[in-house]
Design a protein around this motif. Sequence first.
Motif, short mmCIF file in Angstrom:
data_model
loop_
_atom_site.label_atom_id
_atom_site.label_comp_id
_atom_site.label_asym_id
_atom_site.label_seq_id
_atom_site.Cartn_x
_atom_site.Cartn_y
_atom_site.Cartn_z
N ALA A 15 -0.04 6.51 -0.87
CA ALA A 15 -1.03 5.43 -0.69
C ALA A 15 -2.35 6.04 -0.21
N ASN A 74 -7.49 3.66 3.45
CA ASN A 74 -8.87 3.19 3.29
C ASN A 74 -9.70 3.41 4.53
N GLU A 126 -5.54 0.79 7.39
CA GLU A 126 -5.38 -0.02 6.19
C GLU A 126 -5.03 0.92 5.06
N ASP A 137 -3.96 1.40 0.84
CA ASP A 137 -3.96 0.86 -0.51
C ASP A 137 -2.79 1.49 -1.25
N SER A 147 -3.66 2.81 -5.23
CA SER A 147 -5.02 3.34 -5.34
C SER A 147 -5.38 3.82 -6.73
N SER A 189 -7.44 1.38 -9.91
CA SER A 189 -8.87 1.10 -10.09
C SER A 189 -9.49 1.85 -11.26
N HIS A 234 -6.99 -6.94 -6.08
CA HIS A 234 -6.43 -5.65 -5.66
C HIS A 234 -6.35 -5.55 -4.13
N ALA A 235 -7.44 -5.94 -3.45
CA ALA A 235 -7.50 -5.83 -1.98
C ALA A 235 -6.47 -6.73 -1.29
N LYS A 261 -3.51 -6.78 -1.83
CA LYS A 261 -2.28 -6.01 -1.70
C LYS A 261 -2.38 -4.87 -0.68
N TYR A 262 -3.55 -4.72 -0.04
CA TYR A 262 -3.69 -3.71 1.01
C TYR A 262 -2.72 -4.06 2.14
#
Length: 148
Positions: free
Chosen positions: A14, A17, A59, A61, A64, A67, A85-86, A88-89
């Motif tokens: 992951a 972030n 945090e 992702d 990743s 994207s 997408h965010a 699912k952070y």
Amino acid sequence: MLPTSVTGYNHTSAAINRFTVNGAVGPNIGPHQGGGSEVCCGVIPRVWTPGLRAIVEWEADPNSKLSTKWPPLGTDAFRAELKKHAAKYTHHIVTVDIPRYEVAGSLKVHFLPCDQVRVSADNIKRGEPDYPYNFPLNMEEPKACLGS
């Protein structure tokens, strides 16, 4: 107390972030990366004391690489995809012990599989024999974590 730099090592797939250690901001770290970017400034005691701990908040992702197929940057379609997408952070906070050190150094945070974290504050570099957390950056992640 001494001012010190903050760096991170991501041993997972992951992206990290953002993260903080005792409120000091660390760099964002790609999957299986770290060590090259330091941010100033955290603080640590000049002399280690029993019970020394760190609060790490981050945090992640977990997807990743997704994207790379997004709509053009700045478009409404891009913003919609980013929002989806965010969502699912994942957000985490843990308190961990800082192992004994003889000479104070930088804060080094290791992100391990299963949302485990280790922090050192010594003057020993990763890779040296006395460093407490010489884990490979590309750690194998279990299919399931204990407690999940």
